[in-house]
Design an enzyme around this catalytic site. Structure first.
Site, PDB file in Angstrom:
ATOM      1  N   HIS A 153      13.838  -6.194  -6.185  1.00 42.82           N
ATOM      2  CA  HIS A 153      14.053  -6.937  -4.945  1.00 42.82           C
ATOM      3  C   HIS A 153      13.243  -6.325  -3.800  1.00 42.82           C
ATOM      4  O   HIS A 153      13.402  -5.152  -3.479  1.00 42.82           O
ATOM      5  CB  HIS A 153      15.548  -6.910  -4.596  1.00 42.82           C
ATOM      6  CG  HIS A 153      15.902  -7.757  -3.427  1.00 42.82           C
ATOM      7  ND1 HIS A 153      16.589  -7.277  -2.346  1.00 42.82           N
ATOM      8  CD2 HIS A 153      15.654  -9.065  -3.164  1.00 42.82           C
ATOM      9  CE1 HIS A 153      16.773  -8.251  -1.478  1.00 42.82           C
ATOM     10  NE2 HIS A 153      16.213  -9.341  -1.934  1.00 42.82           N
ATOM     11  N   ARG A 154      12.375  -7.134  -3.208  1.00 41.35           N
ATOM     12  CA  ARG A 154      11.433  -6.681  -2.158  1.00 41.35           C
ATOM     13  C   ARG A 154      10.646  -5.466  -2.674  1.00 41.35           C
ATOM     14  O   ARG A 154      10.337  -4.553  -1.905  1.00 41.35           O
ATOM     15  CB  ARG A 154      12.176  -6.350  -0.863  1.00 41.35           C
ATOM     16  CG  ARG A 154      13.098  -7.468  -0.388  1.00 41.35           C
ATOM     17  CD  ARG A 154      13.813  -7.145   0.908  1.00 41.35           C
ATOM     18  NE  ARG A 154      14.915  -8.074   1.147  1.00 41.35           N
ATOM     19  CZ  ARG A 154      15.794  -7.988   2.132  1.00 41.35           C
ATOM     20  NH1 ARG A 154      15.680  -7.017   3.017  1.00 41.35           N
ATOM     21  NH2 ARG A 154      16.772  -8.873   2.270  1.00 41.35           N
ATOM     22  N   GLU A 162      10.205  -9.386  -6.589  1.00 43.54           N
ATOM     23  CA  GLU A 162      10.384 -10.446  -5.597  1.00 43.54           C
ATOM     24  C   GLU A 162       9.927  -9.908  -4.255  1.00 43.54           C
ATOM     25  O   GLU A 162      10.191  -8.742  -3.933  1.00 43.54           O
ATOM     26  CB  GLU A 162      11.879 -10.816  -5.524  1.00 43.54           C
ATOM     27  CG  GLU A 162      12.201 -11.945  -4.561  1.00 43.54           C
ATOM     28  CD  GLU A 162      12.668 -11.528  -3.175  1.00 43.54           C
ATOM     29  OE1 GLU A 162      12.984 -12.404  -2.378  1.00 43.54           O
ATOM     30  OE2 GLU A 162      12.688 -10.297  -2.866  1.00 43.54           O
ATOM     31  N   ASP A 169       9.026 -11.431   0.086  1.00 40.99           N
ATOM     32  CA  ASP A 169       9.155 -12.528   1.050  1.00 40.99           C
ATOM     33  C   ASP A 169       7.824 -12.708   1.771  1.00 40.99           C
ATOM     34  O   ASP A 169       7.203 -11.722   2.180  1.00 40.99           O
ATOM     35  CB  ASP A 169      10.234 -12.178   2.078  1.00 40.99           C
ATOM     36  CG  ASP A 169      11.530 -11.757   1.414  1.00 40.99           C
ATOM     37  OD1 ASP A 169      12.228 -12.630   0.896  1.00 40.99           O
ATOM     38  OD2 ASP A 169      11.817 -10.536   1.390  1.00 40.99           O
ATOM     39  N   HIS A 222      10.133  -9.715   5.464  1.00 42.39           N
ATOM     40  CA  HIS A 222      11.381 -10.464   5.313  1.00 42.39           C
ATOM     41  C   HIS A 222      11.810 -11.175   6.596  1.00 42.39           C
ATOM     42  O   HIS A 222      12.212 -12.329   6.579  1.00 42.39           O
ATOM     43  CB  HIS A 222      12.497  -9.517   4.859  1.00 42.39           C
ATOM     44  CG  HIS A 222      13.821 -10.182   4.669  1.00 42.39           C
ATOM     45  ND1 HIS A 222      14.714 -10.388   5.690  1.00 42.39           N
ATOM     46  CD2 HIS A 222      14.390 -10.717   3.556  1.00 42.39           C
ATOM     47  CE1 HIS A 222      15.782 -11.015   5.219  1.00 42.39           C
ATOM     48  NE2 HIS A 222      15.615 -11.229   3.923  1.00 42.39           N
ATOM     49  N   GLU A 261       9.031 -15.510  -2.472  1.00 45.77           N
ATOM     50  CA  GLU A 261       9.981 -16.280  -1.663  1.00 45.77           C
ATOM     51  C   GLU A 261       9.310 -16.688  -0.364  1.00 45.77           C
ATOM     52  O   GLU A 261       8.861 -15.835   0.414  1.00 45.77           O
ATOM     53  CB  GLU A 261      11.242 -15.450  -1.375  1.00 45.77           C
ATOM     54  CG  GLU A 261      12.231 -16.296  -0.585  1.00 45.77           C
ATOM     55  CD  GLU A 261      13.421 -15.534  -0.027  1.00 45.77           C
ATOM     56  OE1 GLU A 261      13.785 -14.465  -0.560  1.00 45.77           O
ATOM     57  OE2 GLU A 261      13.968 -16.022   0.968  1.00 45.77           O
ATOM     58  N   LYS A 306       9.390 -17.547   3.235  1.00 41.00           N
ATOM     59  CA  LYS A 306      10.373 -17.194   4.277  1.00 41.00           C
ATOM     60  C   LYS A 306       9.803 -17.550   5.638  1.00 41.00           C
ATOM     61  O   LYS A 306       9.393 -16.675   6.418  1.00 41.00           O
ATOM     62  CB  LYS A 306      10.642 -15.692   4.148  1.00 41.00           C
ATOM     63  CG  LYS A 306      11.852 -15.168   4.857  1.00 41.00           C
ATOM     64  CD  LYS A 306      13.115 -15.471   4.133  1.00 41.00           C
ATOM     65  CE  LYS A 306      13.834 -14.219   3.716  1.00 41.00           C
ATOM     66  NZ  LYS A 306      15.010 -14.520   2.903  1.00 41.00           N
ATOM     67  N   ASP A 366      17.677  -3.938  -5.701  1.00 42.36           N
ATOM     68  CA  ASP A 366      16.935  -2.948  -4.905  1.00 42.36           C
ATOM     69  C   ASP A 366      16.688  -1.681  -5.725  1.00 42.36           C
ATOM     70  O   ASP A 366      15.849  -0.863  -5.366  1.00 42.36           O
ATOM     71  CB  ASP A 366      17.753  -2.551  -3.662  1.00 42.36           C
ATOM     72  CG  ASP A 366      18.000  -3.710  -2.721  1.00 42.36           C
ATOM     73  OD1 ASP A 366      17.111  -4.576  -2.587  1.00 42.36           O
ATOM     74  OD2 ASP A 366      19.092  -3.769  -2.123  1.00 42.36           O
TER      75      ASP A 366
HETATM   76  O1  G3P Z   1      15.135 -14.180  -3.498  1.00 38.52           O
HETATM   77  C1  G3P Z   1      16.337 -13.491  -3.559  1.00 38.52           C
HETATM   78  C2  G3P Z   1      16.671 -12.814  -2.255  1.00 38.52           C
HETATM   79  O2  G3P Z   1      15.541 -12.105  -1.818  1.00 38.52           O
HETATM   80  C3  G3P Z   1      17.111 -13.766  -1.204  1.00 38.52           C
HETATM   81  O3  G3P Z   1      17.591 -13.164  -0.044  1.00 38.52           O
HETATM   82  O4  G3P Z   1      17.397 -12.361   2.255  1.00 38.52           O
HETATM   83  O5  G3P Z   1      16.883 -10.835   0.375  1.00 38.52           O
HETATM   84  O6  G3P Z   1      15.334 -12.678   0.965  1.00 38.52           O
HETATM   85  P1  G3P Z   1      16.758 -12.223   0.928  1.00 38.52           P
HETATM   86 MG    MG Z   2      13.846 -12.476  -0.565  1.00 33.17          MG
END
Ligand code: G3P
Ligand code: MG
Length: 254
Positions: free
Chosen positions: A17-18, A44, A46, A59, A119, A121, A240
């Protein structure tokens, strides 16, 4: 070029994540390298737009939380953003980190052989231009051999990607799963449903699979939660700390 089915069937169960946001400053190249070093095969990030129409990896719509800048990203030029420190807020060890562009991120993913969930954003109000520019850039230089899944909380982003890049799978991103999720999935042309993990139940997994879709959940950093969700058959979890989930079973990452 990979087909939608090939990309979806090759999705690993662990998605950084990120990058690996628990270990390194989120959405930086250091975070991507860290995720790869921990064994993640998919990350993943943003993506959003600057005022001079450059796609960057960040993000928030505001610079304050993850950089030493301030104010809206959409009012900043790439040249100014390049001067900012995107790592020191996390740890002094990362003070050289910059906000990456999508192009730089792509080069690194290619070098590392990592798949991507991008993603979209956008700053609210700038949804359409953001999706259009991201679609243009991906069409221009995304390497065909790397798996790519594009997702967004903003429904109007998805048809723009579908029109320009019809071979890519799309993820409908939500927190709770709305009652009309099947209609939405069809309408958006989505192949996967991405929701916040507390909203996943065994029944939800079965229902989503019965419609032929993948179910991914965010953000799972607790191994007990991950074990429960994997037991129900969830297809992938954003974490994470991808190392924690990979440790449950190394093949989860492949
Ligand atoms: O794509 C999953 C997750 O990243 C969505 O929430 O706020 O972490 O971008 P956020
Ligand atoms: Mg995200």
């Amino acid at each position: 070029m990979k087909s939608k089915a090939e990309i979806l069937n090759a999705l690993p169960k662990v998605i950084g994540h990120r990058g690996a946001a628990g270990h390194a400053p989120e959405n930086t190249l250091a975070s991507i390298r860290k995720a790869a070093g921990l064994g993640a095969r998919f990350v993943e990030v943003d993506a959003t737009l600057t005022c001079d129409d450059e796609v960057i990896i960040l993000h928030d719509s505001d610079l304050g939380r993850t950089t030493n800048g301030h104010g809206p990203v959409l009012l900043s030029r790439l040249e100014e953003l390049r001067k900012l420190d995107a790592g020191a807020w996390f740890s002094k060890a990362y003070r050289e980190e910059k906000i990456p562009t999508l192009r730089e991120l792509t080069s690194l993913l290619k070098e590392l052989g990592l798949g991507l969930n991008l993603e979209i954003k956008p700053t609210i109000g700038w949804q359409i231009p953001t999706a259009e520019k991201i679609a243009d850039e991906l069409a221009d230089y995304w390497p065909d051999e790397l798996p790519l899944l594009v997702s967004s909380f903003i429904p109007e982003s998805l048809p723009i990607i579908a029109q320009r890049l019809p071979h890519l799978p799309l993820g409908y991103l939500t927190s709770a799963i709305p009652p009309d999720w099947q209609t939405r999935m069809r309408g958006y042309g989505a192949s996967s449903l991405h929701c916040a993990w507390p909203f996943v139940t065994e029944q939800v997994v079965q229902d989503v699979h019965a419609e032929g879709y993948k179910l991914l959940a965010y953000t799972v950093n607790d191994t007990e939660v991950a074990t429960r969700l994997y037991g129900w058959g969830v297809d992938g979890l954003f974490s994470d700390y991808p190392d924690r989930l990979l440790a449950l079973s190394p093949e989860q990452g492949s």
